[in-house]
Design an enzyme around this catalytic site. Structure first.
Site, PDB file in Angstrom:
ATOM      1  CG  HIS A 191      -8.999 -18.456  -0.781  1.00  0.00           C
ATOM      2  ND1 HIS A 191      -9.945 -19.445  -0.842  1.00  0.00           N
ATOM      3  CD2 HIS A 191      -9.469 -17.535   0.089  1.00  0.00           C
ATOM      4  CE1 HIS A 191     -10.939 -19.133  -0.030  1.00  0.00           C
ATOM      5  NE2 HIS A 191     -10.682 -17.983   0.552  1.00  0.00           N
ATOM      6  CG  ASP A 227     -12.368 -14.505   0.532  1.00  0.00           C
ATOM      7  OD1 ASP A 227     -12.528 -15.709   0.775  1.00  0.00           O
ATOM      8  OD2 ASP A 227     -11.562 -13.791   1.150  1.00  0.00           O
ATOM      9  CG  ASP A 276     -10.396 -18.638   4.423  1.00  0.00           C
ATOM     10  OD1 ASP A 276      -9.869 -18.758   5.546  1.00  0.00           O
ATOM     11  OD2 ASP A 276     -10.876 -17.564   4.016  1.00  0.00           O
ATOM     12  CG  HIS A 317     -15.434 -19.235   2.987  1.00  0.00           C
ATOM     13  ND1 HIS A 317     -14.881 -19.946   1.956  1.00  0.00           N
ATOM     14  CD2 HIS A 317     -14.606 -18.199   3.188  1.00  0.00           C
ATOM     15  CE1 HIS A 317     -13.775 -19.360   1.554  1.00  0.00           C
ATOM     16  NE2 HIS A 317     -13.590 -18.295   2.290  1.00  0.00           N
TER      17      HIS A 317
END
Length: 985
Positions: free
Chosen positions: A270, A272, A382, A587
């Site tokens: 994951h 970001d 997330d 996000h």
């Protein structure tokens, strides 16, 4: 023989730490290191320039100078290129180049990293704290690195990303921007050496992990526990590695129980798209991670890796085309699986409905055009909560499944399911899974697997769950240790069965296993945490909201010009604008939880985007705005009367000497709208000192520290407004009250010069409406939430998301509050009515200690009416004012026969056919029948959200029936309007 388990485990830890890990590598030879600190601003340069393959006009040629182990490098956020030269000595064992750039023992992806290149510019492998090696000989050796004589030259692009999640965590830091030139260099080269790698020691370490780490999770009352314990002690007694492995062979060969839980393990990282690093660094993180993934796949044919975010694939495609072709080949094999089908893993609460559609359409289109692949699973592990519109959006875009795990972070209640049918606000259901390991960055440890089994809450219906493994957030992905553990847990007594495979296979099995017995959760997935992200970095919220509104206006006007006048539709410019907006909905950008660098760049980007979109508005005319699908010209406001009175014949507001609305009366009925003894427009300041996550959290204790700004105030009547100015500390607050003629609404504008630290600002609007529940706009509809705190779950929703409006009602009276740029809000019962409190500003210290310092403007309106009136007022307040706007006849209207429905968006089709796309939805949670009324000759068909014909076997309701739209509660209908041949543009 007596065996003491605690002593055996303590002995195991020491043997691993002091005797086995040091034997993993045997030093063979030194290497020669030279370095080039990227000149100028230290920003990354193309690898070809650093390697001497390309010459950049604005850069000096790289000047490598001798560099030694122990030397420091940096500066923070800078890039240093290391040139490493050596000759591999003869060795029966594989030889690896072992590098330590100065890592700490934590935060993989959270500080310095590197990417290794061959001299021809081909990426070889990435480096991070758990992956500091490059294989030069033996199985899995990097190809085409060694010369015939064993010599080699490699280059390392070392990124001096500062450690922002150190110990203690979340301390105030200035490292969110580049430090001053005299700041010390943060990192030191600790190791650069050629070593022989021992596969036997590596295998023994993994054997001991699979047995020793499993022991604490076995039942001491069962024989298995003691046999594993005995085998571990025998391995520790062994005098050589083969004997130690032999001692463990029997217990490692024992198969799992027939009823053992099944785990589908998927490699993942994951990443970001921005967080504690800027966007430009994410581009490099993605390349590093994929390089490591490809290297692992070359040695392990069973590995499967899932990667989301079309934007991240596109970055690699642009920056490293040769690497991207290797990725494309693995996608074709089914071993790299593009998942999610979205442009980025966006915030899942604040973007408008059309933005979420575009996240999907731009992402899935990229996947289809680039890989011939379309994801079937929404992949948002997330994001900070999930709108109840998602099930319908997902299913109408062709998805079958939904994945997240973020609700495991809840601070109040425990979500009751891990595999369930999620029912949206319209009634659509989608199979959803939360990995019970409670992480999207697992390391495939015994503890994680045990937690997944015991934590799994749907055991009566299912015995299968998903495990996402690999270093995430800052990237890194899986490593060889994780894969080795996964293989040992494939079929091991006392553990769940672990199988490496694609996530779609898990979902297909879970769907077949559950059938129609899946438990159902209805409504939004509210995250009981990170409530402050609805407000932090308010410029992100305003930039996003205004960009969405401008895109809606520009796309409609451009569509009208194309259909009516044959004007060229600005496809490419609009695509670029949308991709910019979608990226910034990531996000940790839109929620305001990134470093100052990210938000500084985003503010500039939003300003440029607004100017660019305004330049695309066709035609010319007088100033105005597009409300609904009609051009509206500005109206003069009602002039204030004596003694602070605003009266338009419908409402009468009295502003007292303290600058607050003491009375707001509906003149037709004489009904007073202000709570008895209360005042509208009070600004409330709260001491905002989060327990943990500064930019993320708004904690309960904050709302107990209210201070109302009632100090020295100036109240002045201007030509068309009453202006109230007050000072608090170094901050200035100006509230302006106006009324429009013939509208039952009071407009409230709040201008703030915000200079607070660790404080929160709310606007209090207590209205005399008694209600147990309030209604908030959400994507393609609205959601009802409690105004009371009867249950823990009710109380936990003390700060929630409102899009453009909130509405409260009792029999005979409805009051709406609309806004132009805020999302965080609380609505709670007070004596005599309901207090609606939008949250305006915060001032957290981490990760940006200057969050929201400066000037901000917020616009609100308080109105009398039902939800339809409130929505119309929100359309009006959020419509962008354009300097010159020509009148335009609507392309389409709705003749509503019953119920309530609106046209949400009008644009040209993505396929550039010239067809018009209109998005329609029911607005009140009831049923509507309406007939499209077209302003041009066209045939009308219904499509899915990706503008494709509806599949004949779909179980979703069809809206278009014999020329009418029959809509269920909050149902979305996407219409393709194909102009008749004589009217083609």
């Amino acid at each position: 023989m007596h065996v003491n388990p605690s002593i055996v485990l303590a002995r195991l830890q020491r043997v691993v730490r002091e005797r086995l890990r040091p034997r993993l590598y045997e030093p063979l030879a030194d290497v020669s290191v030279s370095a080039w600190r990227v000149d100028g601003d230290g920003e990354p340069v193309p690898p070809g320039h650093a390697l001497g393959l390309d010459v950049l006009a604005d850069r000096e040629n790289p000047g490598y100078v001798p560099f030694a182990v122990g030397d420091t490098w940096g500066p923070a956020w800078g890039t240093t290129w290391l040139r490493i030269e050596g000759r591999v000595p003869g060795s029966v064992l594989p030889v690896e180049l072992v590098l330590d750039l100065g890592w700490f023992d934590h935060s993989v992806g959270g500080h310095c990293e590197g990417l290794v290149y061959r001299p021809d510019g081909m990426p070889v492998k990435a480096l991070h704290p758990r992956n500091g090696w490059v294989r030069l000989t033996g199985p899995g050796a990097a190809p085409d690195v060694l010369a015939v004589d064993g010599s080699f030259t490699l280059y390392v692009e070392a990124a001096a990303n500062p450690l922002l999640l150190g110990l203690p965590p979340f301390v105030e830091t200035t490292l969110g921007e580049k430090p001053r030139p005299d700041e010390p260099e943060p990192y030191r080269l600790v190791a650069a050496q050629l070593c022989a790698f021992s596969p036997d020691v590596f295998a023994l370490l993994r054997d001991l992990e699979a047995t020793g780490d499993l022991l604490p999770h076995l039942d001491p009352g069962e024989p298995r526990y003691w046999r594993v314990l005995d085998a571990v002690e025998a391995a520790l007694d062994a005098t050589n590695v083969p004997d130690a492995r032999a001692a463990l062979a029997d217990v490692l060969a024992r198969p799992a129980h027939a009823t053992a839980h099944r785990v589908t393990a998927v490699g993942h990282a994951h990443i970001d798209s921005a967080w504690l690093w800027p966007l430009r660094e994410t581009r490099r993180k993605v390349a590093r991670t994929l390089t490591n993934v490809l290297a692992l796949m070359d040695t392990d044919p069973t590995m499967v890796y899932a990667m989301s975010s079309a934007q991240q694939f596109a970055w690699v495609q642009a920056d490293h085309p040769e690497l991207f072709e290797r990725v494309r080949a693995r996608v074709a094999e089914g071993r790299i699986v593009p998942v999610g089908g979205m442009w980025v893993e966006s915030d899942a609460v604040m973007p408008a409905g059309e933005s979420l559609v575009r996240q999907i359409s731009y992402g899935q289109r990229y996947f289809a055009e680039t890989f011939g692949h379309e994801s079937e699973v929404v992949w948002l592990p997330d994001s900070f909560g999930y709108s109840g519109a998602w099930p319908q959006l997902a299913r109408r875009a062709g998805y079958r499944w939904f994945l997240t795990q973020k609700l495991s972070w809840n601070d109040t209640t425990v979500f009751p399911h891990h595999t369930f049918a999620w029912e949206g606000i319209d009634g659509t259901r989608i199979l959803t899974h939360f990995p019970p390991s409670d992480t999207y960055a697992a390391e495939v440890t015994a503890a994680e697997l045990k937690h997944a089994v015991t934590n799994f809450r749907d055991k009566t219906r299912s015995d299968h769950s998903l495990l996402l493994f690999g270093y995430g957030d800052g990237g890194g992905g899986p490593n060889r240790e994780m894969l080795a553990r996964a293989h040992r847990f494939r079929d091991l007594e006392g553990a769940p069965r672990v199988e490496l495979r694609a996530p779609e296979k898990f979902f297909a099995d879970a769907e077949a296993e559950l059938g129609d017995r899946a438990p159902v959760w209805a409504g939004e997935l509210y995250l009981e945490l990170h409530r402050g992200t609805l407000t932090s970095q308010i410029a992100m919220k305003q930039g996003n909201r205004r960009a969405e509104a401008m895109l809606r206006t520009v796309e409609y006007l451009a569509t009208a010009a194309a259909v009516r006048d044959g004007a060229a539709y600005p496809y490419d410019e609009l695509d670029e604008a949308w991709r910019t907006v979608l990226l910034h909905q990531f996000h940790d950008i839109l929620p305001g939880s990134s470093i100052s660098w990210v938000h500084r760049e985003a503010r500039d980007t939003y300003a440029r985007l607004d100017a660019r979109l305004r330049s695309l508005v066709p035609g010319s005319g007088a100033p105005g705005r597009l409300v609904g699908w009609t051009v509206v010209r500005a109206e003069p406001a009602v002039a204030p009367g004596a003694d602070g009175v605003l009266d338009n014949g419908i409402l009468r507001a009295v502003i007292g000497p303290d600058g607050h609305v003491t009375t707001l009366t509906e003149l037709r009925t004489g009904r007073e709208l202000v709570v008895e003894g209360g005042q509208l427009g009070v600004l409330q300041l709260f001491r905002d000192e989060p327990v943990r996550w500064d930019a993320w959290d708004l904690d309960r204790h904050v709302l107990r520290s209210r201070v109302e700004l009632t100090g020295p105030v100036t109240v002045a009547a201007t030509g068309d407004a009453i202006v109230v100015t007050r000072q608090h500390g170094d901050s200035t607050f100006t509230t302006t009250y106006t009324m429009r003629p013939d509208a039952p609404r009071l407009d409230v504008t709040v201008d703030v010069d915000w200079q607070e630290r660790e404080h929160l600002l709310k606007l209090s609007l207590p209205v005399a409406v008694h209600t147990m529940r309030s209604r908030y706009e959400t994507q393609y509809g609205s959601i009802e939430r409690p105004t009371h705190e009867n249950t823990l779950a009710d109380e936990a929703q003390y700060e929630v998301c409102s899009h453009r409006w909130v509405h409260v009602a009792e029999p005979g009276l409805g009051v709406g509050v609309v806004n132009d740029s805020t999302y965080g809000c609380d609505v709670r019962r007070v004596p005599g009515g309901t207090d609606i409190r939008p949250t305006l500003l915060r001032a957290p210290r981490f990760p940006d200690p200057d969050t929201d310092r400066g000037r901000h403007t917020f616009r609100f309106a308080v109105l009398v009416g039902d939800e339809t009136d409130t929505r119309a007022a929100a359309d009006d307040l959020n419509a962008p004012q354009l300097a010159a706007l020509a009148d335009v006849e609507p392309l389409m209207t709705l003749d509503v026969e019953s119920g309530a429905a609106v046209i949400d968006w009008i644009k040209l089709a993505d396929d550039r056919s010239g067809d018009v796309i209109a998005r329609v939805h029911e607005t009140r949670g009831g049923r509507a029948i309406t007939r499209p009324n077209l302003g041009f000759d066209a045939t009308v068909t219904e499509t899915d959200l990706l503008e494709r014909p509806l599949p004949p076997d779909s179980d979703l309701p069809v809206a278009l029936r014999a020329g009418r739209l029959v809509l269920g509660p909050y149902q979305i209908a996407t219409l393709r309007l194909t102009p008749s041949p004589s009217k083609e543009c």
